[in-house]
Design an enzyme around this catalytic site. Sequence first.
Site, PDB file in Angstrom:
ATOM      1  CB  VAL A 178     -15.114  -6.293  32.203  1.00  0.00           C
ATOM      2  CG1 VAL A 178     -14.747  -5.432  33.391  1.00  0.00           C
ATOM      3  CG2 VAL A 178     -13.875  -6.884  31.536  1.00  0.00           C
TER       4      VAL A 178
ATOM      5  CE1 TYR B 143      -2.600  -9.045  26.184  1.00  0.00           C
ATOM      6  CE2 TYR B 143      -0.635  -8.742  24.819  1.00  0.00           C
ATOM      7  CZ  TYR B 143      -1.481  -8.306  25.836  1.00  0.00           C
ATOM      8  OH  TYR B 143      -1.203  -7.119  26.487  1.00  0.00           O
TER       9      TYR B 143
ATOM     10  CB  THR C  95      -3.805 -11.680  35.900  1.00  0.00           C
ATOM     11  OG1 THR C  95      -4.418 -10.503  35.360  1.00  0.00           O
ATOM     12  CG2 THR C  95      -4.009 -12.844  34.948  1.00  0.00           C
TER      13      THR C  95
ATOM     14  CE  LYS D 259      -4.669  -6.064  25.514  1.00  0.00           C
ATOM     15  NZ  LYS D 259      -5.375  -5.193  26.483  1.00  0.00           N
TER      16      LYS D 259
ATOM     17  CB  THR E 244       5.143  -0.844  31.187  1.00  0.00           C
ATOM     18  OG1 THR E 244       4.833  -0.166  29.963  1.00  0.00           O
ATOM     19  CG2 THR E 244       5.122   0.159  32.324  1.00  0.00           C
TER      20      THR E 244
ATOM     21  CE  LYS F 247     -16.210 -15.454  27.969  1.00  0.00           C
ATOM     22  NZ  LYS F 247     -16.719 -16.498  28.907  1.00  0.00           N
TER      23      LYS F 247
ATOM     24  CG  PHE G  72       2.450  -3.609  36.643  1.00  0.00           C
ATOM     25  CD1 PHE G  72       3.145  -2.897  37.605  1.00  0.00           C
ATOM     26  CD2 PHE G  72       2.881  -3.520  35.319  1.00  0.00           C
ATOM     27  CE1 PHE G  72       4.237  -2.102  37.261  1.00  0.00           C
ATOM     28  CE2 PHE G  72       3.971  -2.750  34.971  1.00  0.00           C
ATOM     29  CZ  PHE G  72       4.643  -2.031  35.943  1.00  0.00           C
TER      30      PHE G  72
ATOM     31  CG  ASP H  72      -8.765  -6.870  38.870  1.00  0.00           C
ATOM     32  OD1 ASP H  72      -8.808  -8.105  38.688  1.00  0.00           O
ATOM     33  OD2 ASP H  72      -7.805  -6.162  38.526  1.00  0.00           O
TER      34      ASP H  72
ATOM     35  CE1 TYR I 164     -20.737   0.961  21.521  1.00  0.00           C
ATOM     36  CE2 TYR I 164     -19.615  -0.766  20.278  1.00  0.00           C
ATOM     37  CZ  TYR I 164     -20.638  -0.361  21.121  1.00  0.00           C
ATOM     38  OH  TYR I 164     -21.578  -1.270  21.561  1.00  0.00           O
TER      39      TYR I 164
END
Length: 329
Positions: free
Chosen positions: A59, A147, A37, A151, A177, A93, A13, A33, A161
């Site tokens: 990824v 989740y 999802t 994050k 959103t 992951k 999205f 991608d 980093y």
Amino acid sequence: MAETVLITGAAGFLGSHLSDRFIKEGFKVIGMDNFITGDSKNIKHLDSNPNFSFIEHDVTEFVHVDGPVDYILHFASPASPIDYLKIPIQTLKVGSLGTHNLLGLAKAKNARILIASTSEVYGDPLVHPQTEEYYGNVNTIGPRGVYDEAKRFQESITMAYHRFHGLETRIVRIFNTYGPRMRLNDGRVIPAFMGQALRGEDLTVFGDGSQTRSFCYVDDQVEGIFRLLFSDYSSPVNIGNPHEISIRDFAEEIIKLTGTNQKVIYKDLPKDDPMQRQPDITLAKELLGWEPKVGRAEGMRITFDYFKNLTEEELYKSEHKDFSKHIKY
């Protein structure tokens, strides 16, 4: 020569809308991608665009991209509870291994990287509205923790980093959103309500409906992300719409918008579902000169028109996305 931006989760999205924006701004966009999802139809219109190329890749595996990359936007992740509760390990992951891989790529390419974090890092907040200084109230071992903690780790490794390698990093904390290209059956409240209204079903509210959300239209979200990428600020920034509404009142708004005659029915509230969600966007206003422009009434009309134009098959498809071919525990 046009600069190049890599967007992970490009068929999702937000990723697809970001791809559109960067192409419009004159960038070369590499979309990435694995369609866990995402949906190829979200980027179908870019197939013939010479400034867009696409790599199908997960990824969480080593990421390689030929040639220069100036910017990376990491938006690869399940984002709805239905998705990340079905694929909890992949969710962890992509937030950990996936982010590590992309930070490594950014370091190798000397690229600036923007990480998509979320308001879920605040958990079920004890502070209202939520400012970037709030550390959150998260159940690490609850079902939503996969989740939330993915994050939160993502933010931590990004800042590591930045501090250790001097990498140019940006972190956006995205609040609810909505807009065209949302998946109708992804379980989030806006597509859920609109899908139920279009099918003539009663609208399902979890709990007593007193919990609140704040909904930001996708164009406003993309504008905030774009401005943040080109700012000089490396700590997290909230991007969302601070206009708060209860889910119960929102259900009534949807019934009025759709012109349907449905009732609202109530079911048990899922575990750890946050009771309040409202961003404090003071920092975004001061730092980026950003605030949302699209009102909820206008944004919901556009979104409803998008869902109205779905095919009969899409509208009545009740089963959720099949993740079996993507599962690599």
